[in-house]
Write a protein that holds these residues in place. Sequence first.
Motif, PDB file in Angstrom:
ATOM      1  N   LYS A  84       0.868  -1.175   0.000  1.00  0.00           N
ATOM      2  CA  LYS A  84       0.000   0.000   0.000  1.00  0.00           C
ATOM      3  C   LYS A  84       0.904   1.224   0.000  1.00  0.00           C
ATOM      4  CE  LYS A  84      -2.048  -1.065   3.796  1.00  0.00           C
ATOM      5  NZ  LYS A  84      -2.897  -1.130   4.986  1.00  0.00           N
ATOM      6  N   ARG A  85       0.541   2.197  -0.833  1.00  0.00           N
ATOM      7  CA  ARG A  85       1.320   3.408  -0.954  1.00  0.00           C
ATOM      8  C   ARG A  85       0.469   4.631  -0.607  1.00  0.00           C
ATOM      9  NH1 ARG A  85       3.451  -0.484  -3.212  1.00  0.00           N
ATOM     10  NH2 ARG A  85       1.590  -1.084  -4.308  1.00  0.00           N
ATOM     11  N   ALA A  86       1.132   5.666  -0.113  1.00  0.00           N
ATOM     12  CA  ALA A  86       0.463   6.925   0.209  1.00  0.00           C
ATOM     13  C   ALA A  86       1.466   8.059   0.064  1.00  0.00           C
ATOM     14  CB  ALA A  86      -0.078   6.885   1.634  1.00  0.00           C
ATOM     15  N   ILE A  87       0.951   9.270  -0.081  1.00  0.00           N
ATOM     16  CA  ILE A  87       1.796  10.466  -0.128  1.00  0.00           C
ATOM     17  C   ILE A  87       1.097  11.534   0.693  1.00  0.00           C
ATOM     18  CG2 ILE A  87       0.780  11.256  -2.304  1.00  0.00           C
ATOM     19  CD1 ILE A  87       3.615  12.382  -3.013  1.00  0.00           C
ATOM     20  N   HIS A  88       1.886  12.272   1.473  1.00  0.00           N
ATOM     21  CA  HIS A  88       1.328  13.270   2.380  1.00  0.00           C
ATOM     22  C   HIS A  88       2.280  14.453   2.473  1.00  0.00           C
ATOM     23  CE1 HIS A  88      -0.946  14.849   5.737  1.00  0.00           C
ATOM     24  NE2 HIS A  88       0.192  15.026   6.384  1.00  0.00           N
ATOM     25  N   VAL A  89       1.730  15.649   2.666  1.00  0.00           N
ATOM     26  CA  VAL A  89       2.538  16.859   2.779  1.00  0.00           C
ATOM     27  C   VAL A  89       2.276  17.523   4.123  1.00  0.00           C
ATOM     28  CG1 VAL A  89       3.006  19.146   1.824  1.00  0.00           C
ATOM     29  CG2 VAL A  89       2.413  17.274   0.297  1.00  0.00           C
ATOM     30  N   GLU A  97       7.260  19.419   3.523  1.00  0.00           N
ATOM     31  CA  GLU A  97       7.841  18.104   3.744  1.00  0.00           C
ATOM     32  C   GLU A  97       6.885  17.063   3.170  1.00  0.00           C
ATOM     33  OE1 GLU A  97      10.267  16.984   7.371  1.00  0.00           O
ATOM     34  OE2 GLU A  97       8.380  15.894   7.715  1.00  0.00           O
ATOM     35  N   ILE A  98       7.333  16.399   2.114  1.00  0.00           N
ATOM     36  CA  ILE A  98       6.519  15.406   1.414  1.00  0.00           C
ATOM     37  C   ILE A  98       7.002  14.029   1.836  1.00  0.00           C
ATOM     38  CG2 ILE A  98       5.829  14.511  -0.840  1.00  0.00           C
ATOM     39  CD1 ILE A  98       6.738  17.336  -1.899  1.00  0.00           C
ATOM     40  N   THR A  99       6.089  13.211   2.321  1.00  0.00           N
ATOM     41  CA  THR A  99       6.449  11.856   2.728  1.00  0.00           C
ATOM     42  C   THR A  99       5.725  10.850   1.847  1.00  0.00           C
ATOM     43  OG1 THR A  99       6.759  12.587   5.011  1.00  0.00           O
ATOM     44  CG2 THR A  99       6.532  10.206   4.643  1.00  0.00           C
ATOM     45  N   ASP A 118       3.905   5.936  -9.791  1.00  0.00           N
ATOM     46  CA  ASP A 118       3.973   7.393  -9.801  1.00  0.00           C
ATOM     47  C   ASP A 118       3.128   7.889  -8.639  1.00  0.00           C
ATOM     48  OD1 ASP A 118       5.337   7.164 -12.229  1.00  0.00           O
ATOM     49  OD2 ASP A 118       3.549   7.538 -13.417  1.00  0.00           O
ATOM     50  N   LEU A 119       3.623   8.879  -7.920  1.00  0.00           N
ATOM     51  CA  LEU A 119       2.891   9.501  -6.830  1.00  0.00           C
ATOM     52  C   LEU A 119       2.886  10.994  -7.086  1.00  0.00           C
ATOM     53  CD1 LEU A 119       4.216   6.801  -5.620  1.00  0.00           C
ATOM     54  CD2 LEU A 119       3.748   7.830  -3.435  1.00  0.00           C
ATOM     55  N   SER A 120       1.736  11.621  -6.933  1.00  0.00           N
ATOM     56  CA  SER A 120       1.683  13.068  -7.119  1.00  0.00           C
ATOM     57  C   SER A 120       0.820  13.698  -6.036  1.00  0.00           C
ATOM     58  CB  SER A 120       1.161  13.431  -8.509  1.00  0.00           C
ATOM     59  OG  SER A 120      -0.200  13.120  -8.626  1.00  0.00           O
ATOM     60  N   VAL A 121       1.104  14.958  -5.799  1.00  0.00           N
ATOM     61  CA  VAL A 121       0.359  15.696  -4.786  1.00  0.00           C
ATOM     62  C   VAL A 121       0.248  17.142  -5.235  1.00  0.00           C
ATOM     63  CG1 VAL A 121       2.392  16.232  -3.370  1.00  0.00           C
ATOM     64  CG2 VAL A 121       0.152  16.077  -2.287  1.00  0.00           C
TER      65      VAL A 121
END
Length: 190
Positions: A84-89, A97-99, A118-121
């Motif tokens: 499972k993947r996630a991206i958070h700022v 800070e992007i994790t 690919d992960l985008s925010v």
Amino acid sequence: MMSSRVWTAFAIAGALCAGGCSSAAAIQEARISEQGGFRNPEHRLAAAEDAGYCSAEVLRWHYDEPAATLRLADARLMLDCCGKRAIHVERIDSLYEITERDEPDSAGGRCLEQCAFDLSVGVHDVPRGEVYVKLLRDVVDQQGSPSVVWSGTLDLGETAGAIVLDSTPADAGCQARSSSRRRNTTVAAR
């Protein structure tokens, strides 16, 4: 039409701000690709189909000044195909800070094969000027804490840019586009 993952990101951001946002909360929208990356190159902020997609991991950014929105996309991130993947700022003044988080899924663990993702925010209410970005990667079953992938300053007087994060060409796992992978071996999270 927005994907359910984007709506989920909006819901999470809204829930975090339900009691009032602190200065460290960033209003954001997140997208996470299936195996093989986004089919639409615009989601990874590429102008056209990337002929060299598998040749390097690239962090791209685009700043929309009228909307005060900064979009960042990490393209061709090689991770275990299962998980499972996630991206958070997190935002603290002009520090973003992007994790990126990768963890085994609770039912199946890992399959020990690498695939491209690919992960985008998108971060709203970002003023024009210089911002400091720190990109962290947290692969929870491989390390004790998030590691810094890149950090530096972006000049939002420019509208777009790109930073090569890893120039090592990817193997065949980069070519697989949303194919279902059979788990060869299950590895439990530590």
